[in-house]
Design an enzyme around this catalytic site. Structure first.
Site, short mmCIF file in Angstrom:
data_model
loop_
_atom_site.label_atom_id
_atom_site.label_comp_id
_atom_site.label_asym_id
_atom_site.label_seq_id
_atom_site.Cartn_x
_atom_site.Cartn_y
_atom_site.Cartn_z
N GLY A 68 0.83 -1.20 0.00
CA GLY A 68 0.00 0.00 0.00
C GLY A 68 0.86 1.25 0.00
CB ALA B 11 -0.18 3.97 6.57
CB CYS C 230 -12.38 10.70 8.70
SG CYS C 230 -12.45 12.32 9.48
CB CYS D 195 -12.14 14.01 13.72
SG CYS D 195 -13.42 14.12 12.48
P1 FAD Z 1 -5.11 4.70 2.21
O1 FAD Z 1 -4.54 6.08 2.28
O2 FAD Z 1 -6.52 4.54 1.81
O3 FAD Z 1 -4.16 3.90 1.22
C1 FAD Z 1 -4.31 2.55 0.92
C2 FAD Z 1 -3.46 2.23 -0.31
O4 FAD Z 1 -3.41 0.81 -0.46
C3 FAD Z 1 -4.03 2.82 -1.59
O5 FAD Z 1 -3.04 3.53 -2.30
C4 FAD Z 1 -4.48 1.59 -2.35
O6 FAD Z 1 -4.35 1.73 -3.77
C5 FAD Z 1 -3.55 0.51 -1.81
N1 FAD Z 1 -4.06 -0.85 -1.98
C6 FAD Z 1 -5.34 -1.27 -2.00
N2 FAD Z 1 -5.39 -2.57 -2.26
C7 FAD Z 1 -4.11 -3.00 -2.40
C8 FAD Z 1 -3.52 -4.26 -2.69
N3 FAD Z 1 -4.25 -5.34 -2.93
N4 FAD Z 1 -2.18 -4.33 -2.73
C9 FAD Z 1 -1.41 -3.24 -2.51
N5 FAD Z 1 -1.92 -2.03 -2.25
C10 FAD Z 1 -3.26 -1.91 -2.20
N6 FAD Z 1 -8.17 11.57 7.85
C11 FAD Z 1 -7.76 12.64 8.60
O7 FAD Z 1 -6.73 12.55 9.24
N7 FAD Z 1 -8.45 13.80 8.66
C12 FAD Z 1 -9.57 13.98 7.95
O8 FAD Z 1 -10.17 15.04 8.00
C13 FAD Z 1 -10.04 12.91 7.13
N8 FAD Z 1 -11.16 13.04 6.38
C14 FAD Z 1 -11.51 12.06 5.49
C15 FAD Z 1 -12.58 12.26 4.65
C16 FAD Z 1 -12.92 11.30 3.69
C17 FAD Z 1 -14.07 11.55 2.78
C18 FAD Z 1 -12.14 10.11 3.58
C19 FAD Z 1 -12.48 9.08 2.52
C20 FAD Z 1 -11.08 9.88 4.43
C21 FAD Z 1 -10.75 10.84 5.41
N9 FAD Z 1 -9.69 10.66 6.28
C22 FAD Z 1 -9.28 11.69 7.10
C23 FAD Z 1 -9.11 9.32 6.45
C24 FAD Z 1 -7.76 9.10 5.76
O9 FAD Z 1 -7.82 9.44 4.40
C25 FAD Z 1 -7.36 7.64 5.94
O10 FAD Z 1 -7.47 7.29 7.29
C26 FAD Z 1 -5.93 7.42 5.49
O11 FAD Z 1 -5.81 7.70 4.12
C27 FAD Z 1 -5.51 5.99 5.80
O12 FAD Z 1 -4.25 5.72 5.26
P2 FAD Z 1 -3.90 4.24 4.76
O13 FAD Z 1 -2.54 4.34 4.20
O14 FAD Z 1 -4.21 3.26 5.82
O15 FAD Z 1 -4.95 3.95 3.60
#
Ligand code: FAD
Ligand code: UQ1
Length: 445
Positions: A40, A44, A195, A378
């Site tokens: 991913g 993160a 969120c 948040c």
């Molecule tokens: P993500 O950033 O979602 O990244 C996951 C990655 O994994 C993606 O690039 C995807 O392509 C990849 N992936 C998926 N499947 C696979 C696979 N099979 N193999 C390899 N890679 C894969 N957070 C805040 O801090 N403040 C806010 O105000 C806030 N508001 C939000 C509002 C909305 C509408 C949304 C949707 C989210 C909001 N968030 C907010 C939450 C925040 O965006 C997420 O918590 C954060 O992006 C999580 O990070 P992550 O790396 O876990 O997942």
């Protein structure tokens, strides 16, 4: 402390287990081997990969990122798109432009994990071996779990939209702008969502927009062309009592009808159908003229069905160390992890340095010495120009960055609005994804 001491005790075993597995991995059938594979390239994955690189302990291609997506989106900004404050295009960057040239990027999805063999299998069948694995693929949006939702979202002529996707977040403001009167309904489902404050941010901005357009008068709702309802699976406005109290006051002051413990299960024409979460058997049907939906979300099936998942389908890591409970060379952060806190990018700012520090300790055969306290945040837009900055840790205990300046963050403020609208998107792309932003700790490395 107890938890950390416990983990530290295991790290000695972990180190020896990892080194024996390393030998195995090097003779495995893997197409390529890396010291660290990060699954991913989201908030993160990018923050962790670049922080690992910045430790100076890794060289060219030691670290690989696996992500099938061509783009990376600043998802917290989609709320701003829903409020007409940003475009979705300005929040999107090509994935390859965000990955340091010292990192190997596999533009593929991971299909399966073989943690006993230190291997992941990619969508094209290739196998990639690792010494340490970071699992951070976020969570999935399950549009199909609300009957009629995919069709209603896809049809550009419906008044149904959501900020929870790239394709749909700009339909939100189009619908709000075009709305002249009737029942406006905003929902928040049961279960895990990213969120969970975002749906009401969308509502508060819409309310303010209609107020400014002369279509909604909070002090005289009965005579306003628009009526607003918030249908939430929760029994309260927000999961943390301190902030919920302010938001409940705002709700009452502004004449928004609450439908607590209502879970949207179906959209049928202009009817929203809810299951009740208060024990009542009967479904509730509500007519709407504008509907903002938060789809149901959940772990990706390739995580849920893997040996890395807990019963709920999340990567089963220790709350403090972020290390997997069973596989000592597997780590997780972000939305895909089992960490029992609200799923936000803000949380990742505190998780990433803990994971990196503990992994490095583990690689060096030392005790794990960093602990995550559940920090998450948040920034709740309550109107154009104001944000309530909820920050809390495990147990929903407030942990406010600006308390040291005598500021009560439950009070919506203009300075927090500029953090949310201008500063966070800027620092995210300039620092966070590059590994130099520590959230409440400021700049790191
Ligand atoms: P993500 O950033 O979602 O990244 C996951 C990655 O994994 C993606 O690039 C995807 O392509 C990849 N992936 C998926 N499947 C696979 C696979 N099979 N193999 C390899 N890679 C894969 N957070 C805040 O801090 N403040 C806010 O105000 C806030 N508001 C939000 C509002 C909305 C509408 C949304 C949707 C989210 C909001 N968030 C907010 C939450 C925040 O965006 C997420 O918590 C954060 O992006 C999580 O990070 P992550 O790396 O876990 O997942
Ligand atoms: C943060 O660092 C961050 O990332 C850039 C956010 O946007 C996703 C946030 O919403 C928050 C609250 C933080 C935390 C940082 C401070 C200074 C409170």
């Amino acid at each position: 402390m107890h938890r950390l001491a416990f983990s530290a005790g295991r790290s000695v075993n972990a180190a020896s287990k990892v080194s024996s597995l390393r030998t195995f991995a090097s003779v495995s059938s893997a197409t390529r081997n890396h010291k660290v594979v990060v699954v991913g390239g989201g908030s993160a994955g990018l923050a962790i990969s670049h922080q690992l690189l910045r430790t100076g302990k890794f060289t060219q291609d030691d670290i690989a990122i696996v992500d099938p997506s061509s783009y990376h989106d600043y998802q917290p900004g989609w709320t701003l798109v829903g409020g007409g404050l940003k475009t979705k295009e300005e929040l999107r960057k090509p994935m390859s432009s965000l990955v340091d040239s010292k990192l190997k990027l596999y533009n593929q999805g991971v299909n399966t994990f073989a943690p006993e063999e230190n291997l992941v299998t990619l969508g094209n069948g290739d196998k990639v071996g690792y010494e340490h694995l970071v699992v951070a693929p976020g969570i999935g949006i399950k549009y199909d779990n609300i009957k009629g939702l995919p069709e209603a979202l896809a049809d550009q002529s419906t008044p149904v939209s959501t900020i929870y996707g790239y394709e749909t977040c700009d339909k939100v403001f189009r619908n709000i702008k075009e709305f002249r009167g009737g029942e406006a309904l905003f929902t928040l489902p049961t279960g895990v969502v990213k969120c969970a404050g975002a749906p009401q941010k969308a509502m508060w901005l819409a309310l303010d927009h209609w107020k400014k357009a002369g279509l909604y008068d909070p002090s005289n709702v009965a005579n306003s062309p628009i009526k607003i309802s918030f249908a939430t699976a929760l029994p309260v406005m927000f999961g943390v009592p301190k902030y919920s109290a302010t938001l409940e006051e705002l709700r009452k002051e502004r004449g928004v009808e609450a439908m607590f413990q209502h879970d949207l299960v179906e959209i049928n024409g202009d009817k929203a159908i809810f299951a009740r979460l208060d024990g009542s058997e009967e479904k509730v049907s509500k007519r709407f003229d504008l509907l903002h939906v938060v789809p149901k979300m959940g772990p990706h099936s390739f995580i849920k069905d893997s040996p890395l998942a807990n019963a709920a389908g999340f990567v089963d890591v220790e709350d403090a160390t972020l290390r997997h409970k069973k596989f000592a060379n597997v780590w997780s952060a972000g939305d895909a992890s089992s960490l029992p806190t609200a799923k936000t990018a803000a949380a990742v700012t505190s998780q990433a340095p803990v994971l990196v520090q503990n992994m490095v300790q583990s690689i060096e055969g030392k005790e794990l010495n960093a602990a995550y306290d559940g920090y998450t945040s948040c920034p709740l837009l309550t109107e154009y120009g104001k944000v309530l900055l909820a920050e809390f840790k495990y147990g929903g205990q407030p942990k406010e960055t600006f308390a040291k300046f005598g500021v009560d963050q439950a009070v919506p403020r203009r300075a927090f609005y500029h953090l949310k609208k201008d500063f966070f998107p800027w620092v995210y792309y300039n620092n966070m994804v590059k590994g130099t932003w520590g959230g409440p700790k400021g700049w790191v490395w």
